[in-house]
Design a protein around this motif. Structure first.
Motif, PDB file in Angstrom:
ATOM      1  N   SER A  16       0.817  -1.219   0.000  1.00 54.75           N
ATOM      2  CA  SER A  16       0.000   0.000   0.000  1.00 54.75           C
ATOM      3  C   SER A  16       0.845   1.262   0.000  1.00 54.75           C
ATOM      4  O   SER A  16       0.382   2.330  -0.350  1.00 54.75           O
ATOM      5  N   ARG A  17       2.106   1.145   0.397  1.00 54.38           N
ATOM      6  CA  ARG A  17       3.010   2.293   0.352  1.00 54.38           C
ATOM      7  C   ARG A  17       4.040   2.145  -0.773  1.00 54.38           C
ATOM      8  O   ARG A  17       4.964   2.938  -0.874  1.00 54.38           O
ATOM      9  N   GLY A  18       3.856   1.138  -1.612  1.00 58.78           N
ATOM     10  CA  GLY A  18       4.831   0.818  -2.644  1.00 58.78           C
ATOM     11  C   GLY A  18       4.866   1.798  -3.802  1.00 58.78           C
ATOM     12  O   GLY A  18       3.875   2.441  -4.148  1.00 58.78           O
ATOM     13  N   LEU A  19       6.031   1.891  -4.393  1.00 57.06           N
ATOM     14  CA  LEU A  19       6.271   2.804  -5.502  1.00 57.06           C
ATOM     15  C   LEU A  19       5.371   2.488  -6.701  1.00 57.06           C
ATOM     16  O   LEU A  19       4.724   3.382  -7.255  1.00 57.06           O
ATOM     17  N   VAL A  20       5.306   1.229  -7.109  1.00 54.39           N
ATOM     18  CA  VAL A  20       4.500   0.850  -8.270  1.00 54.39           C
ATOM     19  C   VAL A  20       3.014   1.070  -7.982  1.00 54.39           C
ATOM     20  O   VAL A  20       2.285   1.611  -8.819  1.00 54.39           O
ATOM     21  N   THR A  21       2.574   0.681  -6.796  1.00 52.75           N
ATOM     22  CA  THR A  21       1.172   0.874  -6.418  1.00 52.75           C
ATOM     23  C   THR A  21       0.797   2.346  -6.510  1.00 52.75           C
ATOM     24  O   THR A  21      -0.215   2.709  -7.120  1.00 52.75           O
ATOM     25  N   ASN A  22       1.595   3.196  -5.928  1.00 54.47           N
ATOM     26  CA  ASN A  22       1.298   4.628  -5.931  1.00 54.47           C
ATOM     27  C   ASN A  22       1.392   5.231  -7.323  1.00 54.47           C
ATOM     28  O   ASN A  22       0.592   6.087  -7.680  1.00 54.47           O
ATOM     29  N   ALA A  23       2.328   4.790  -8.120  1.00 54.26           N
ATOM     30  CA  ALA A  23       2.441   5.294  -9.490  1.00 54.26           C
ATOM     31  C   ALA A  23       1.209   4.907 -10.312  1.00 54.26           C
ATOM     32  O   ALA A  23       0.669   5.734 -11.058  1.00 54.26           O
ATOM     33  N   MET A  24       0.735   3.665 -10.150  1.00 48.10           N
ATOM     34  CA  MET A  24      -0.441   3.209 -10.890  1.00 48.10           C
ATOM     35  C   MET A  24      -1.696   3.965 -10.450  1.00 48.10           C
ATOM     36  O   MET A  24      -2.524   4.345 -11.278  1.00 48.10           O
ATOM     37  N   ILE A  25      -1.849   4.180  -9.148  1.00 45.11           N
ATOM     38  CA  ILE A  25      -3.015   4.921  -8.650  1.00 45.11           C
ATOM     39  C   ILE A  25      -2.961   6.358  -9.154  1.00 45.11           C
ATOM     40  O   ILE A  25      -3.969   6.907  -9.610  1.00 45.11           O
ATOM     41  N   PHE A  26      -1.806   6.965  -9.082  1.00 50.22           N
ATOM     42  CA  PHE A  26      -1.645   8.346  -9.537  1.00 50.22           C
ATOM     43  C   PHE A  26      -1.981   8.460 -11.024  1.00 50.22           C
ATOM     44  O   PHE A  26      -2.684   9.382 -11.437  1.00 50.22           O
ATOM     45  N   LEU A  27      -1.522   7.516 -11.826  1.00 50.96           N
ATOM     46  CA  LEU A  27      -1.813   7.501 -13.258  1.00 50.96           C
ATOM     47  C   LEU A  27      -3.311   7.326 -13.507  1.00 50.96           C
ATOM     48  O   LEU A  27      -3.910   8.054 -14.304  1.00 50.96           O
ATOM     49  N   ALA A  28      -3.933   6.370 -12.814  1.00 48.32           N
ATOM     50  CA  ALA A  28      -5.362   6.114 -12.994  1.00 48.32           C
ATOM     51  C   ALA A  28      -6.191   7.335 -12.593  1.00 48.32           C
ATOM     52  O   ALA A  28      -7.157   7.697 -13.285  1.00 48.32           O
ATOM     53  N   GLY A  30      -5.203  10.438 -12.626  1.00 45.43           N
ATOM     54  CA  GLY A  30      -4.978  11.463 -13.642  1.00 45.43           C
ATOM     55  C   GLY A  30      -5.829  11.237 -14.873  1.00 45.43           C
ATOM     56  O   GLY A  30      -6.450  12.172 -15.400  1.00 45.43           O
ATOM     57  N   ILE A  31      -5.904   9.993 -15.332  1.00 41.15           N
ATOM     58  CA  ILE A  31      -6.722   9.660 -16.502  1.00 41.15           C
ATOM     59  C   ILE A  31      -8.197   9.915 -16.203  1.00 41.15           C
ATOM     60  O   ILE A  31      -8.926  10.484 -17.025  1.00 41.15           O
ATOM     61  N   LEU A  32      -8.643   9.496 -15.022  1.00 32.85           N
ATOM     62  CA  LEU A  32     -10.037   9.692 -14.628  1.00 32.85           C
ATOM     63  C   LEU A  32     -10.390  11.178 -14.560  1.00 32.85           C
ATOM     64  O   LEU A  32     -11.407  11.621 -15.109  1.00 32.85           O
ATOM     65  N   LEU A  33      -9.545  11.960 -13.913  1.00 34.28           N
ATOM     66  CA  LEU A  33      -9.826  13.389 -13.781  1.00 34.28           C
ATOM     67  C   LEU A  33      -9.823  14.092 -15.141  1.00 34.28           C
ATOM     68  O   LEU A  33     -10.662  14.957 -15.399  1.00 34.28           O
ATOM     69  N   LYS A  34      -8.913  13.699 -16.003  1.00 29.94           N
ATOM     70  CA  LYS A  34      -8.880  14.286 -17.352  1.00 29.94           C
ATOM     71  C   LYS A  34     -10.150  13.936 -18.118  1.00 29.94           C
ATOM     72  O   LYS A  34     -10.740  14.786 -18.784  1.00 29.94           O
ATOM     73  N   SER A  35     -10.600  12.687 -17.992  1.00 28.75           N
ATOM     74  CA  SER A  35     -11.833  12.268 -18.664  1.00 28.75           C
ATOM     75  C   SER A  35     -13.051  12.981 -18.092  1.00 28.75           C
ATOM     76  O   SER A  35     -13.948  13.386 -18.834  1.00 28.75           O
ATOM     77  N   MET A  36     -13.105  13.133 -16.776  1.00 33.22           N
ATOM     78  CA  MET A  36     -14.225  13.837 -16.151  1.00 33.22           C
ATOM     79  C   MET A  36     -14.271  15.293 -16.604  1.00 33.22           C
ATOM     80  O   MET A  36     -15.342  15.845 -16.825  1.00 33.22           O
TER      81      MET A  36
END
Length: 195
Positions: A16-28, A30-36
């Motif tokens: 839950s504090r991992g680099l890959v986990t946080n990068a994927m959440i941040f990317l998702a 960003g995509i969601l907010l841009k689409s909204m």
């Protein structure tokens, strides 16, 4: 010894504090907010929604299960601290659920200040209930024996899974396939589907 080090490295990347986990959440996010953001005009947003939701039974299903899905996402993301850091604002621990709730509140308030303010109360109630479940689960897990994994009983994840399966099934099968007879909006507008 070597297997233990692999677990530590895997948690550093995927926990839950991992680099890959946080990068994927941040990317998702960003995509969601841009689409909204593409649907920031209330008339366009309602026209898009109306094109896929004519049947009253499908509308009722969505009225129940769209907020349920949002609540379950808040439940999932309330377990993950923003960027894996212990950040707080006024004593309130910030998680990705905090970011999602704030984003929805800002989006709907910008879309329509009156309706957005009313929906903000609903989003806040969902957020605080999800956060409360996660906090209680962590507290209860830390009070148990040393056998408790990661200080959690897993209740938030089980609730997330059940609500996701039931929520998506209800919207896709009876909602769109049976009552509406059209494909879901998800196929044409991801951001509008999650807003």
């Amino acid at each position: 010894f070597r297997q233990g080090r692999l677990c530590i490295h895997a948690m550093a990347l995927f926990g839950s504090r991992g680099l890959v986990t946080n990068a994927m959440i941040f990317l998702a996010l960003g995509i969601l907010l841009k689409s909204m953001w593409q649907y920031r005009n209330l008339g366009e947003a309602l026209a898009f929604y109306g094109a896929y939701h004519q049947d009253p039974l499908n509308q009722a299903i969505h009225f129940i299960f769209v907020p349920s899905l949002l609540w379950s996402f808040l439940l999932l993301f309330a377990q993950i601290p923003v960027l894996g850091l212990d950040l707080s604002l006024g004593g309130h621990r910030l998680s990705y659920a905090s970011v999602i709730a704030a984003s929805y509140i800002c989006f709907y308030t910008l879309l329509d200040p009156i309706t957005g303010s009313m929906y903000s109360a609903i989003v806040l109630a969902m957020y605080f209930s999800a956060k409360s479940i996660v906090d209680r689960d962590c507290t209860a897990g830390s009070k148990k024996d040393d056998d408790a994994q990661h200080g959690s009983s897993g209740l938030p994840m089980r609730l997330f899974a059940v609500v996701q399966v039931v929520g998506w099934y209800m919207q896709l099968h009876p909602g769109h396939a049976v009552f509406e007879g059209v494909k879901p909006a998800l196929m044409d507008g991801l951001g509008q589907s999650f807003s």
